[in-house]
Design a protein around this motif. Structure first.
Motif, mmCIF file in Angstrom:
data_model
loop_
_atom_site.group_PDB
_atom_site.id
_atom_site.type_symbol
_atom_site.label_atom_id
_atom_site.label_comp_id
_atom_site.label_asym_id
_atom_site.label_seq_id
_atom_site.Cartn_x
_atom_site.Cartn_y
_atom_site.Cartn_z
ATOM 1 N N GLY A 6 0.817 -1.214 0.000
ATOM 2 C CA GLY A 6 0.000 0.000 0.000
ATOM 3 C C GLY A 6 0.851 1.265 0.000
ATOM 4 N N ASP A 7 1.955 1.249 0.761
ATOM 5 C CA ASP A 7 2.863 2.406 0.785
ATOM 6 C C ASP A 7 3.399 2.684 -0.610
ATOM 7 N N VAL A 8 3.788 1.603 -1.279
ATOM 8 C CA VAL A 8 4.365 1.757 -2.616
ATOM 9 C C VAL A 8 3.327 2.336 -3.581
ATOM 10 N N GLU A 9 2.126 1.828 -3.465
ATOM 11 C CA GLU A 9 1.053 2.346 -4.329
ATOM 12 C C GLU A 9 0.815 3.832 -4.083
ATOM 13 N N HIS A 10 0.798 4.206 -2.789
ATOM 14 C CA HIS A 10 0.558 5.598 -2.410
ATOM 15 C C HIS A 10 1.643 6.514 -2.976
ATOM 16 N N VAL A 11 2.902 6.141 -2.783
ATOM 17 C CA VAL A 11 4.016 6.972 -3.254
ATOM 18 C C VAL A 11 4.039 7.018 -4.788
ATOM 19 N N ALA A 12 3.742 5.876 -5.400
ATOM 20 C CA ALA A 12 3.711 5.837 -6.868
ATOM 21 C C ALA A 12 2.650 6.795 -7.395
ATOM 22 N N ASN A 13 1.534 6.829 -6.705
ATOM 23 C CA ASN A 13 0.454 7.717 -7.111
ATOM 24 C C ASN A 13 0.859 9.184 -6.952
ATOM 25 N N LEU A 14 1.517 9.512 -5.817
ATOM 26 C CA LEU A 14 1.963 10.897 -5.596
ATOM 27 C C LEU A 14 2.984 11.315 -6.654
ATOM 28 N N ALA A 15 3.809 10.370 -7.092
ATOM 29 C CA ALA A 15 4.839 10.675 -8.080
ATOM 30 C C ALA A 15 4.323 10.466 -9.506
ATOM 31 N N ARG A 16 3.029 10.203 -9.624
ATOM 32 C CA ARG A 16 2.391 9.975 -10.926
ATOM 33 C C ARG A 16 3.114 8.869 -11.712
ATOM 34 N N LEU A 17 3.431 7.781 -11.047
ATOM 35 C CA LEU A 17 4.069 6.646 -11.710
ATOM 36 C C LEU A 17 3.039 5.543 -11.904
ATOM 37 N N GLU A 18 3.001 5.038 -13.115
ATOM 38 C CA GLU A 18 2.082 3.933 -13.382
ATOM 39 C C GLU A 18 2.902 2.646 -13.332
ATOM 40 N N LEU A 19 2.605 1.767 -12.376
ATOM 41 C CA LEU A 19 3.410 0.557 -12.187
ATOM 42 C C LEU A 19 2.560 -0.693 -12.396
ATOM 43 N N SER A 20 3.195 -1.701 -13.007
ATOM 44 C CA SER A 20 2.489 -2.981 -13.190
ATOM 45 C C SER A 20 2.526 -3.750 -11.874
ATOM 46 N N GLN A 21 1.721 -4.804 -11.792
ATOM 47 C CA GLN A 21 1.685 -5.628 -10.582
ATOM 48 C C GLN A 21 3.084 -6.127 -10.242
ATOM 49 N N GLU A 22 3.791 -6.603 -11.266
ATOM 50 C CA GLU A 22 5.127 -7.171 -11.036
ATOM 51 C C GLU A 22 6.080 -6.101 -10.506
ATOM 52 N N GLU A 23 6.016 -4.918 -11.150
ATOM 53 C CA GLU A 23 6.891 -3.826 -10.717
ATOM 54 C C GLU A 23 6.597 -3.447 -9.269
ATOM 55 N N MET A 24 5.310 -3.400 -8.949
ATOM 56 C CA MET A 24 4.871 -3.031 -7.606
ATOM 57 C C MET A 24 5.479 -3.997 -6.576
ATOM 58 N N GLU A 25 5.397 -5.301 -6.890
ATOM 59 C CA GLU A 25 5.931 -6.300 -5.963
ATOM 60 C C GLU A 25 7.456 -6.205 -5.853
ATOM 61 N N ALA A 26 8.098 -6.044 -7.017
ATOM 62 C CA ALA A 26 9.556 -5.965 -7.011
ATOM 63 C C ALA A 26 10.020 -4.753 -6.199
ATOM 64 N N LEU A 27 9.324 -3.617 -6.387
ATOM 65 C CA LEU A 27 9.719 -2.386 -5.681
ATOM 66 C C LEU A 27 9.495 -2.509 -4.176
ATOM 67 N N THR A 28 8.411 -3.152 -3.799
ATOM 68 C CA THR A 28 8.146 -3.325 -2.373
ATOM 69 C C THR A 28 9.304 -4.106 -1.742
ATOM 70 N N ARG A 29 9.701 -5.176 -2.448
ATOM 71 C CA ARG A 29 10.789 -6.011 -1.936
ATOM 72 C C ARG A 29 12.097 -5.210 -1.889
ATOM 73 N N GLN A 30 12.387 -4.502 -2.981
ATOM 74 C CA GLN A 30 13.652 -3.760 -3.052
ATOM 75 C C GLN A 30 13.726 -2.632 -2.023
ATOM 76 N N LEU A 31 12.620 -1.907 -1.863
ATOM 77 C CA LEU A 31 12.625 -0.808 -0.888
ATOM 78 C C LEU A 31 12.861 -1.345 0.519
ATOM 79 N N ASN A 32 12.266 -2.510 0.813
ATOM 80 C CA ASN A 32 12.486 -3.111 2.126
ATOM 81 C C ASN A 32 13.938 -3.552 2.305
ATOM 82 N N ASP A 33 14.512 -4.076 1.232
ATOM 83 C CA ASP A 33 15.924 -4.468 1.299
ATOM 84 C C ASP A 33 16.804 -3.260 1.591
ATOM 85 N N ILE A 34 16.491 -2.150 0.921
ATOM 86 C CA ILE A 34 17.285 -0.924 1.121
ATOM 87 C C ILE A 34 17.185 -0.478 2.579
#
Lengths: 97, 477
Positions: A6-34
């Motif tokens: 949900g956080d990723v979706e929210h930030v993506a929306n604020l930044a006007r980024l359109e992300l696919s399901q796969e991208e959304m999942e990958a980013l959630t994982r990567q942001l947590n790793d960071i």
């Protein structure tokens, strides 16, 4: 997991980024790793280190209040996909309803 | 039983600083140029450019902050405020978030003769956004002019200390006067160099908890501010009276319809994801610099007002009017320097001078004559060269041509007739022509004398010395 899907979706929306399901999942994982990686910093003892607001060890870089050259209107508008009356034409963003 | 409510208002005021160049680049800040001609790669947000802070903008912010009795920060920095709106080419505005340049000041206002201190929470420095034109641009598009983008702007946030729309107007007016005295801005609401948003809420009288607030925008004049706030307060009262809840939102003032209209939900809009601006290094404000600016700060309106009362013995009202702008106060002081009758000068400045300026919609600095010319005019009355009535005529001519009063009197032949025999001849002629009025006066009608004197003034086009005319009539009647 610090960052939810949900956080990723929210930030993506604020930044006007359109992300696919796969991208959304990958980013959630990567942001947590960071974040997990950054948490390593917390292991350092910073008891006697003063807080800093900026990475550069510099302050007060000023310029004098002097007028210089501007771009010509044609130059300023050269990259605009659409223009009218010397202005850049953009899709209207409605502030009211 | 109806509940009594307390109104709680805080104002956010944006003021454009009148530096010559922009906040982070060397483009000029002048108003009214052809669209997109005061722009460069920096203020257009081209990739790879670096902003550099205009020192004067920082100095002006400190000056304004000191005039508003604020504490100037020892350490301050800039942050990026991220939002998507086409008035910003970078998609973020360089602003200040947690370390503003100044905090904790106040402005004193006078409400029904009682002094009230309105707290200033913070003063910070940022860059202005561009201008969007919506009218006549087609239904689905807007036009963007980036000339204003990057002009230095200060935001002055008050505490929620204002208790009525009237207090809000008084505060705004005082704020404008003070800033005008400091010279850091033109503070013209019509040209957008002063803009005002308000946070408004109401709560049952005696309650400690704040009610839900709405943010009101688009108020384009002082009158609009008071009207919009009055409307918003009533709207919120009606909602609470119906047992419903005020929604936290941004509302725009519609001047034509005289109502506020919902613009957008507040939560979403305020997710600005601030972070420190990596392209700018922080500011360390030395106390020496602050002191230097403090020393050069001119007297503020309250001090000058008090001085006019204390040193020149003017009534409070006169002092308040005369110090309502720095230029007017300077003009008055200069007049008094050349003609030390303080109250006489005050009467002329508040009456003739302000009357003329209001009628023509001009500023005191637009007058084509100097303060010493007004002093010279008053001296002509004292010397008996012209009457008070003729002086007003000369004054109008001074406003038109900018000529010195002595020159106008000379050129137009307005010199008062003080030759007794010359006036006596006219007095006798008037008595001859108006036997009935003369009889009336002799019969005890005092008013008849006024008519006779008037006839003489008419015959001499106002140039006869009125005291002399009176005496000559009394001698003969």
């Amino acid at each position: 997991m610090k960052i939810s899907r949900g956080d990723v979706e929210h930030v993506a929306n604020l930044a006007r980024l359109e992300l696919s399901q796969e991208e959304m999942e990958a980013l959630t994982r990567q942001l947590n790793d960071i974040l997990t990686h950054m948490e390593k910093l917390g292991e350092l003892d910073t008891e006697d280190v003063p807080p800093t607001y900026h990475v550069l060890d510099m302050v007060n870089l000023f310029r004098p209040d002097k007028v210089g050259k501007c771009l010509q209107q044609e130059e300023a508008l050269a990259n605009a996909p659409d223009q009218d009356q010397g202005c850049i034409r953009v899709p209207r963003v409605l502030e009211g309803s | 039983m109806t509940t009594e409510y307390e109104v709680v208002i805080g104002l956010e005021v944006h003021v454009e600083l009148n530096t010559d160049s922009k906040m982070f680049c060397s483009c000029p800040t002048t108003f009214g140029a052809e669209p997109n001609t005061h722009v460069c790669p920096i203020c257009l947000g081209m990739p790879g450019v670096l902003p550099v802070i205009n020192r004067k903008a920082v100095e002006y912010t400190i000056r304004a902050a000191l005039a508003l009795n604020c504490q100037v920060a020892k350490y301050s920095k800039f942050d990026r405020k991220n939002y998507f709106y086409p008035d910003l080419p970078k998609n973020y505005q360089i602003s200040q978030y947690d370390l503003p340049l100044a905090t904790g000041g106040y402005v004193e206002i006078s409400v029904d003769g009682k002094k009230r201190k309105i707290g200033i929470r913070r003063v910070h420095l940022e860059e202005d956004a561009g201008k969007l034109l919506h009218e006549g641009t087609g239904p689905k598009t807007s036009l963007v002019d980036f000339n204003r983008t990057g002009v230095p702007l200060i935001e002055i946030v008050s505490e929620p200390d204002l208790r009525s729309p009237e207090e809000a107007r008084l505060y705004l007016n005082k704020l404008r006067t003070i800033l005008h005295y400091t010279g850091v801005s033109d503070v013209k609401m019509e040209e957008g160099s002063l803009r005002c948003d308000a946070n408004v809420s109401i709560r049952p009288l005696g309650s400690e908890v704040f009610g839900t607030l709405t943010e009101v925008k688009n108020m384009n004049s002082f009158r609009a501010v008071e009207r919009a706030l009055a409307y918003e307060v009533e709207r919120q009262k009606e909602i609470l009276e119906r047992g419903e809840k005020v929604e936290r939102e941004t509302r725009g003032w519609d001047e034509n319809r005289r109502i506020t209209v919902s613009m957008r939900g507040k939560e979403e809009a305020h997710d600005y994801r601030y972070f420190p601006e990596p392209d700018l290094v922080p500011l360390e404000i030395s106390r020496d610099w602050v002191e230097e600016i403090q020393e050069r700060l001119p007297d503020m309106p309250d001090e000058r007002q008090a001085r006019l009362v204390r040193e020149l013995g003017l009534p409070e009202y006169d002092a308040e009017v005369l110090t309502s702008s720095k230029d007017l106060a300077d003009f008055y002081d200069a007049c008094v320097k050349h003609y030390p009758e303080a109250k006489t000068v005050s009467n002329w400045v508040m009456g003739e001078v302000l009357g003329y300026l209001n009628e023509k919609g001009l500023e005191i600095t637009d007058l084509p004559f100097r303060p010493e010319d007004l002093a010279g005019l008053l001296r002509l009355i004292d010397k008996g060269t012209i009457s008070g009535k003729i002086a007003k005529q000369v004054f109008q001519e001074m406003c038109k041509s900018g000529k010195a009063p002595e020159t106008i009197v000379e050129e137009k032949g307005l010199k008062q007739i003080t030759d007794e025999s010359e006036i006596a001849a006219i007095v006798e002629k008037v008595m001859e022509d108006n036997p009935k009025v003369v009889e009336d006066f002799r019969g005890g009608k005092e008013k008849a004398l006024g008519f006779l004197v008037g006839q003489v003034m008419k015959a001499t086009r106002g140039k006869a010395n009125p005291q002399l005319v009176n005496r000559l009539f009394r001698e003969r009647l």
